[in-house]
Design an enzyme around this catalytic site. Structure first.
Site, PDB file in Angstrom:
ATOM      1  N   ASP A   1     148.209  30.704 -12.189  1.00 26.96           N
ATOM      2  CA  ASP A   1     147.916  29.546 -13.045  1.00 26.96           C
ATOM      3  C   ASP A   1     148.635  29.597 -14.392  1.00 26.96           C
ATOM      4  O   ASP A   1     148.854  28.560 -15.030  1.00 26.96           O
ATOM      5  CB  ASP A   1     146.415  29.491 -13.336  1.00 26.96           C
TER       6      ASP A   1
ATOM      7  N   THR B   1     145.479  38.268 -18.763  1.00 20.71           N
ATOM      8  CA  THR B   1     146.406  37.315 -19.357  1.00 20.71           C
ATOM      9  C   THR B   1     146.083  37.066 -20.828  1.00 20.71           C
ATOM     10  O   THR B   1     144.913  36.913 -21.175  1.00 20.71           O
ATOM     11  CB  THR B   1     146.264  35.974 -18.610  1.00 20.71           C
TER      12      THR B   1
ATOM     13  N   ARG C   1     154.596  35.624  -5.755  1.00 16.93           N
ATOM     14  CA  ARG C   1     153.356  34.906  -6.113  1.00 16.93           C
ATOM     15  C   ARG C   1     153.396  34.453  -7.578  1.00 16.93           C
ATOM     16  O   ARG C   1     153.761  35.205  -8.475  1.00 16.93           O
ATOM     17  CB  ARG C   1     152.152  35.831  -5.880  1.00 16.93           C
ATOM     18  N   VAL C   2     152.989  33.217  -7.797  1.00 15.87           N
ATOM     19  CA  VAL C   2     152.854  32.679  -9.156  1.00 15.87           C
ATOM     20  C   VAL C   2     151.430  32.153  -9.294  1.00 15.87           C
ATOM     21  O   VAL C   2     150.918  31.498  -8.378  1.00 15.87           O
ATOM     22  CB  VAL C   2     153.874  31.541  -9.406  1.00 15.87           C
TER      23      VAL C   2
ATOM     24  N   GLY D   1     143.850  33.250 -10.803  1.00 13.74           N
ATOM     25  CA  GLY D   1     144.670  32.060 -11.009  1.00 13.74           C
ATOM     26  C   GLY D   1     144.505  31.010  -9.935  1.00 13.74           C
ATOM     27  O   GLY D   1     144.530  29.806 -10.216  1.00 13.74           O
TER      28      GLY D   1
ATOM     29  N   GLY E   1     141.937  35.112 -15.464  1.00  5.74           N
ATOM     30  CA  GLY E   1     141.179  35.471 -14.265  1.00  5.74           C
ATOM     31  C   GLY E   1     141.926  35.035 -13.017  1.00  5.74           C
ATOM     32  O   GLY E   1     143.149  34.923 -13.030  1.00  5.74           O
TER      33      GLY E   1
END
Ligand code: ASP
Length: 331
Positions: free
Chosen positions: A223, A192, A220-221, A246, A244
């Site tokens: 952080d 990210t 999926r979602v 999430g 990293g």
């Protein structure tokens, strides 16, 4: 036309992948901020920091700040570099798909005044941090997800793009042979992109953009689009971003924790360490996943910490673009 409208129009008229990675992305469109006579008392020269060794992203953001861009404009410019980078398999176009072959992106932004916006699980749109900004500026909501976010993007002039590259397709097909879900620590050394900037007025803004975990479940979602987890800032204190696993960052509301610790007097470094220790103490399985944070306070001091070695951050200030290796919990 007020400043907000000006910036919206300016951004949309310039948002093509080719201009984003060019020598001076949006250079002509950025409205100058107030002159330096009005600089705030913290007297820090502009800084852009970001997760991982995304050197071109920090450089583009840092140079925009030197041209007197507002912090929010600068982080959008910086993050857009990686969103358009086809070689980056964890952000934007070229990102690794979910296990069904869909590239879905998550992003959020936060402005100095505390406004924020986010998009989650978006397909076919490369510049999702810019889209998150649009949600912040042009809707009464904080987050749009999935098809709604995609339709909102088209209505706001973003173009439809196929985000699944030939390379990512080949790798996904290879993965399907075993279908083993095993996120790799420090995937190819970049994940990210989370970015924070302090502009010439001393204001702080941040952005976060990702394709999430490789071969995640459909829908999926993580952080990254969640304010307080993937990104948080308080213009009076400082900001933090995470990368990293999430799910672990979410469980400990990592970026919010770091900013609140800095509010209590922790240095950015000590605050990042405490946030990583929180994850490590809560989860004995921490040897199997990575969590990393970077932070910056109002005085321009920075810090970073991670579970596994191999994480680095970028810092651009006063014309110098440096890679800083992060200390880690496990040596
Ligand atoms: N934090 C991101 C997520 O969980 C992935 C990453 O940074 O590696 O979606």
């Amino acid at each position: 036309m007020d400043r907000r409208q000006f910036l919206s129009i300016a951004f949309l008229s310039s948002i093509t992948s080719s201009t984003l990675v060019g020598a001076a992305p949006f250079g002509l469109h950025i409205q100058k901020k107030k002159n330096s006579m009005e600089r705030k008392s913290n007297n820090v020269t502009p800084i852009a920091i970001c997760t991982w060794a995304f050197s071109n992203a920090s450089k583009q953001a840092g140079e925009a700040l030197e041209r007197n861009a507002a912090a929010l404009d600068a982080v959008i410019i910086g993050v857009a570099v990686e969103e358009a980078n086809l070689k980056n398999t964890t952000v934007g176009k070229g990102g690794t798909p979910d296990r069904e072959g869909n590239v879905t992106l998550d992003a959020c932004v936060m402005a100095p005044n505390g406004d924020c916006g986010a998009v989650a699980c978006v397909e076919n749109i490369t510049h999702v941090a810019a889209l998150a900004r649009k949600v912040m500026e042009n809707t009464p909501h904080f987050m749009l997800a999935g098809k709604g976010a995609e339709e909102f993007a088209y209505a706001n002039g973003f173009k439809k793009e196929n985000l699944l590259t030939e390379t990512a397709t080949q790798q996904w097909k290879e993965w399907l042979k075993t279908s083993e879900y095993k996120p790799i620590i420090n995937i190819e050394n970049h994940d990210t992109i989370g970015m924070l900037a302090i502009d010439a007025q001393g204001d702080i803004a941040g952005a976060c953009s990702t394709s999430g975990l490789s071969y995640k479940m459909k829908g999926r979602v993580g952080d990254s689009p969640i304010i307080g987890s993937g990104l948080f800032l308080d213009n009076d204190v400082g900001g933090a971003v995470g990368t990293g696993m999430g799910e672990e960052i979410l469980k400990t509301v990592g970026s919010f924790l770091i900013v609140e610790l800095m509010r209590q007097g922790y240095s950015p470094q000590k605050a990042c360490e405490e946030a990583v220790h929180r994850v490590v103490t809560k989860n004995p399985d921490h040897t199997n996943f990575q969590v990393a944070y970077i932070a910056m306070n109002k005085a321009g001091e920075i810090g970073s910490y991670c579970i596994h070695s191999g994480f680095a951050m970028m810092k651009y200030q006063d014309g110098k673009n440096e890679t800083i290796t992060s200390p880690s919990f496990l040596k």
